[in-house]
Design an enzyme around this catalytic site. Sequence first.
Site, PDB file in Angstrom:
ATOM      1  N   HIS A 281      -7.050  -6.357  -0.112  1.00 34.61           N
ATOM      2  CA  HIS A 281      -6.012  -5.597   0.176  1.00 34.61           C
ATOM      3  C   HIS A 281      -4.979  -6.392   0.788  1.00 34.61           C
ATOM      4  O   HIS A 281      -3.848  -5.689   1.086  1.00 34.61           O
ATOM      5  CB  HIS A 281      -6.588  -4.228   0.633  1.00 34.61           C
TER       6      HIS A 281
ATOM      7  N   SER B 240       0.793  -1.148  -0.043  1.00 35.71           N
ATOM      8  CA  SER B 240      -0.091  -0.031   0.190  1.00 35.71           C
ATOM      9  C   SER B 240       0.846   1.189  -0.099  1.00 35.71           C
ATOM     10  O   SER B 240       1.691   1.536  -1.093  1.00 35.71           O
ATOM     11  CB  SER B 240      -1.021  -0.094   1.021  1.00 35.71           C
TER      12      SER B 240
ATOM     13  N   ASP C 268      -9.691  -6.118  -4.101  1.00 38.21           N
ATOM     14  CA  ASP C 268      -8.754  -4.882  -3.519  1.00 38.21           C
ATOM     15  C   ASP C 268      -9.375  -3.570  -3.846  1.00 38.21           C
ATOM     16  O   ASP C 268      -9.849  -3.303  -4.853  1.00 38.21           O
ATOM     17  CB  ASP C 268      -7.321  -4.946  -4.300  1.00 38.21           C
TER      18      ASP C 268
END
Length: 296
Positions: free
Chosen positions: A274, A117, A247
Site C-alpha cells: 500500500h 488512498s 496492496d
Amino acid sequence: MSTSTTQMLEGFIDFPYEGEVHQTYYKVFGDLQDRSRTPVVVIHGGPGLSHDYLLPLADLTDQSYPVILYDQIGNARSTHLSNKPPTFWTIELFIDELENLLKQFDIQDKYHIVGHSWGGMLACEFVVRRQPPGLRRLVISDSPPSLALWKDSNEEILQRFPQTVRDAFAKGLEDREGYWKALIEVHSIHGCRVQPFPKDLEYSLLLVYGEHADRTVSEALTLKDWTIIDRLHSIHVPTLIVHGRYDIAQERVMKPFADNIQDSKWHILENSSHTPFWEERAEYIGVVDRKLQTVH
C-alpha cells in the site's frame, strides 16, 4: 533521493470556511517561483492521517518539481475541531480546503495532483465535481474507487491471518493495543513491507490509532456507501493509476479506474503493497515522473 540541501518551507495558510477562519499546515519542497516544472500537490490518506508518511514524494524535487504536502483540516498540525458535528465533515469541506491551498500558492492555473488512498478518492471527487482547468496530471495511488471494494478486499486479506489477528480487528479500538499489534502484522505484508517500519508512517497511523489520538475526522466523515465508479468517466485529465502487487487496494479494486478513465495508464509495482513510495521508492518516483512529463 531528495537531499538535505533541498529548499523547504513550512507554515500555515488561512482557510476561511462558513464564517470561521481555520489553519492548514503545509510543507513546500523546492522553489515555487521556478515554474520550469509544474508544482505537485500531494494529498494524504486516512481520513485522519497526516502528510508525514508521504515525505518520500519530496524526491520529485530531484526532477525539479516543487512539491506541496499538507495536513488536512482536523488532522495533525492543522486546526482541530473536535466540537464540530459529523455533518461538518463533508467531502465538499476537504475540496474547498484543497482549492484554497491552490489559490494561496497561486498555482491554480497549472499543477499536478498525487493522491494516496483516501487522498486519491478525494482527488477524484475534486476533479469530477469541480472540473479544475488548471490540473495537468492526476496520480491515483493505492486508492479504492468504492468503499464496498475496499471493505471486501480487507475482509479477504484478513482471512489469510491467524484467528487472533481477526479477533483483534473484530474488537477494534475497544482493545487498542491488541488492535495496533494486529494492524502492524497485517500492514507488514499489505501496508508497508519495509523493515523496520518507517517512523513517519507509524507517526501518521498513530494519529488515528494511538492512545491519545483525535479521531474526530476518522470517525465523523461517513464514507460507508461511497463510490465514484459511476462518475469516473467524467475524469478527462491524463491519469496514472499506481499501486503495489500486495496492496490492500489490490488489482480487482483498482480495475474500475482503468476501465472508466479514458486517458489513463495503469502501473503495478511488483514488490510493493500500500506504500510503494517507501517499498520501491526510486521506481515509484520514476513512474510518477514519467507520467508528469508526458506531453498531450
